[in-house]
Design a protein around this motif. Structure first.
Motif, PDB file in Angstrom:
ATOM      1  N   LEU A 106       0.692  -1.233  -0.060  1.00  0.00           N
ATOM      2  CA  LEU A 106       0.036  -0.143  -0.057  1.00  0.00           C
ATOM      3  C   LEU A 106       0.807   1.225   0.024  1.00  0.00           C
ATOM      4  CD1 LEU A 106      -2.941  -0.832   2.264  1.00  0.00           C
ATOM      5  CD2 LEU A 106      -3.059  -0.412  -0.008  1.00  0.00           C
ATOM      6  N   ARG A 107       1.730   1.311   0.660  1.00  0.00           N
ATOM      7  CA  ARG A 107       2.948   2.330   0.840  1.00  0.00           C
ATOM      8  C   ARG A 107       3.518   2.560  -0.645  1.00  0.00           C
ATOM      9  NH1 ARG A 107       7.581   1.827   4.532  1.00  0.00           N
ATOM     10  NH2 ARG A 107       8.285   0.547   3.052  1.00  0.00           N
ATOM     11  N   ASN A 108       3.640   1.546  -1.352  1.00  0.00           N
ATOM     12  CA  ASN A 108       4.232   1.793  -2.607  1.00  0.00           C
ATOM     13  C   ASN A 108       3.081   2.272  -3.710  1.00  0.00           C
ATOM     14  OD1 ASN A 108       6.665   1.195  -1.895  1.00  0.00           O
ATOM     15  ND2 ASN A 108       6.420  -1.304  -2.357  1.00  0.00           N
ATOM     16  N   ARG A 109       2.089   1.752  -3.505  1.00  0.00           N
ATOM     17  CA  ARG A 109       0.758   2.215  -4.248  1.00  0.00           C
ATOM     18  C   ARG A 109       0.470   3.576  -4.016  1.00  0.00           C
ATOM     19  NH1 ARG A 109      -4.278  -1.100  -4.235  1.00  0.00           N
ATOM     20  NH2 ARG A 109      -4.744   0.095  -6.120  1.00  0.00           N
ATOM     21  N   VAL A 110       0.738   4.277  -2.875  1.00  0.00           N
ATOM     22  CA  VAL A 110       0.494   5.610  -2.434  1.00  0.00           C
ATOM     23  C   VAL A 110       1.688   6.330  -3.244  1.00  0.00           C
ATOM     24  CG1 VAL A 110       0.963   7.411  -0.719  1.00  0.00           C
ATOM     25  CG2 VAL A 110      -0.552   5.379  -0.138  1.00  0.00           C
ATOM     26  N   ALA A 111       2.927   5.981  -3.165  1.00  0.00           N
ATOM     27  CA  ALA A 111       4.021   6.555  -3.883  1.00  0.00           C
ATOM     28  C   ALA A 111       3.877   6.687  -5.463  1.00  0.00           C
ATOM     29  CB  ALA A 111       5.479   6.027  -3.648  1.00  0.00           C
ATOM     30  N   ASN A 112       3.358   5.364  -6.076  1.00  0.00           N
ATOM     31  CA  ASN A 112       2.806   5.516  -7.482  1.00  0.00           C
ATOM     32  C   ASN A 112       1.841   6.338  -7.651  1.00  0.00           C
ATOM     33  OD1 ASN A 112       2.870   4.316 -10.208  1.00  0.00           O
ATOM     34  ND2 ASN A 112       0.907   3.311  -9.400  1.00  0.00           N
ATOM     35  N   GLY A 113       0.768   6.544  -6.898  1.00  0.00           N
ATOM     36  CA  GLY A 113      -0.202   7.395  -7.138  1.00  0.00           C
ATOM     37  C   GLY A 113       0.254   8.738  -7.220  1.00  0.00           C
ATOM     38  N   TRP A 114       1.010   9.285  -6.199  1.00  0.00           N
ATOM     39  CA  TRP A 114       1.644  10.602  -6.441  1.00  0.00           C
ATOM     40  C   TRP A 114       2.510  10.836  -7.627  1.00  0.00           C
ATOM     41  CZ3 TRP A 114       0.455  15.194  -4.853  1.00  0.00           C
ATOM     42  CH2 TRP A 114       1.554  16.229  -4.942  1.00  0.00           C
ATOM     43  N   ALA A 115       3.002   9.753  -8.024  1.00  0.00           N
ATOM     44  CA  ALA A 115       3.978   9.897  -9.078  1.00  0.00           C
ATOM     45  C   ALA A 115       3.206   9.951 -10.484  1.00  0.00           C
ATOM     46  CB  ALA A 115       5.061   8.682  -9.272  1.00  0.00           C
ATOM     47  N   GLN A 116       2.120   9.562 -10.456  1.00  0.00           N
ATOM     48  CA  GLN A 116       1.128   9.538 -11.573  1.00  0.00           C
ATOM     49  C   GLN A 116       0.572  11.079 -11.582  1.00  0.00           C
ATOM     50  OE1 GLN A 116       0.719   7.294 -13.803  1.00  0.00           O
ATOM     51  NE2 GLN A 116       2.111   6.268 -13.005  1.00  0.00           N
ATOM     52  N   ILE A 117       0.166  11.419 -10.248  1.00  0.00           N
ATOM     53  CA  ILE A 117      -0.440  12.916 -10.329  1.00  0.00           C
ATOM     54  C   ILE A 117       0.769  13.804 -10.852  1.00  0.00           C
ATOM     55  CG2 ILE A 117      -1.010  14.884  -8.988  1.00  0.00           C
ATOM     56  CD1 ILE A 117      -2.469  12.735  -7.188  1.00  0.00           C
ATOM     57  N   ASP A 118       2.094  13.690 -10.362  1.00  0.00           N
ATOM     58  CA  ASP A 118       3.136  14.494 -10.685  1.00  0.00           C
ATOM     59  C   ASP A 118       3.548  14.460 -12.434  1.00  0.00           C
ATOM     60  OD1 ASP A 118       5.367  16.098 -10.006  1.00  0.00           O
ATOM     61  OD2 ASP A 118       6.490  14.527 -10.354  1.00  0.00           O
TER      62      ASP A 118
END
Length: 194
Positions: free
Chosen positions: A32-44
């Motif tokens: 889940l922590r990695n999915r959060v980081a991935n989600g932020w990267a997609q927004i970025d």
């Protein structure tokens, strides 16, 4: 087999099950922590594309609406604030989110002001940029929704028993939601009388 041997086997089995349970929870939290980081990267990625589109949009509008300098300056300043928040690094997610919200608001104002210029609205380059911007805004909205959904799952997992035990042992921290600032909840004021 003696009673002490049976008790020892039972204790070993329980310890092994407890370790397997802990590993499963830990791996779920890491996922889940990695999915959060991935989600932020997609927004970025989407926000970067929007920021790259802004100078072309400003230049196109400048050619038709040169006396709208305050609106164009607002958009340019908002883009600069985004770039500054982006390069600040560290845990500056809220500052970045606020800067992105201001950029979004200034773009809405710019598009609304552009409505007063029929020749601009008919310009193919402007129409193409406007379409690209709309597509990017839709992608950004989806990416934000995805990110906030994953943050909600991650934060819930950190707070609920029994995974909160593993989360506290390994110092998992709650993630921040991507939230709109107070000013962005208001519709922008557009005055064509200026």
């Amino acid at each position: 087999m003696s009673v002490s041997m049976i008790v020892l086997i039972i204790i070993l089995v329980l310890v092994v099950l407890l370790v397997i349970w802990g590993i499963g929870i830990y791996n779920g939290l890491v996922n889940l922590r990695n999915r959060v980081a991935n989600g932020w990267a997609q927004i970025d990625v989407q926000l970067k594309q929007r920021a790259d589109l802004v100078p072309n949009l400003v230049q196109t509008v400048k050619g038709y609406a040169s006396h709208e300098s305050t609106v164009l300056e607002e958009v340019t300043k908002a883009r600069a604030d985004v770039a500054q928040a982006q390069t600040a690094g560290g845990d500056q997610m809220q500052a970045r989110a606020d800067a992105e919200q201001r950029l979004g608001q200034s773009l809405v104002t710019l598009m609304a002001r552009a409505e007063a210029y029929p020749e601009l609205k008919a310009n193919q380059n402007f129409l193409d940029l406007q379409r690209q911007l709309k597509d990017l805004e839709d992608k950004i909205a989806y990416a934000r929704q995805f990110y906030n959904d994953v943050v909600q799952k991650f934060n819930t997992r950190i707070e609920t028993v029994p995974s909160n035990i593993i989360a506290s042992l390994f110092r998992f921290r709650q993630a921040q939601y991507f939230q709109a600032d107070e000013g962005s909840r208001q519709a922008p004021v557009v005055d064509f009388g200026q």
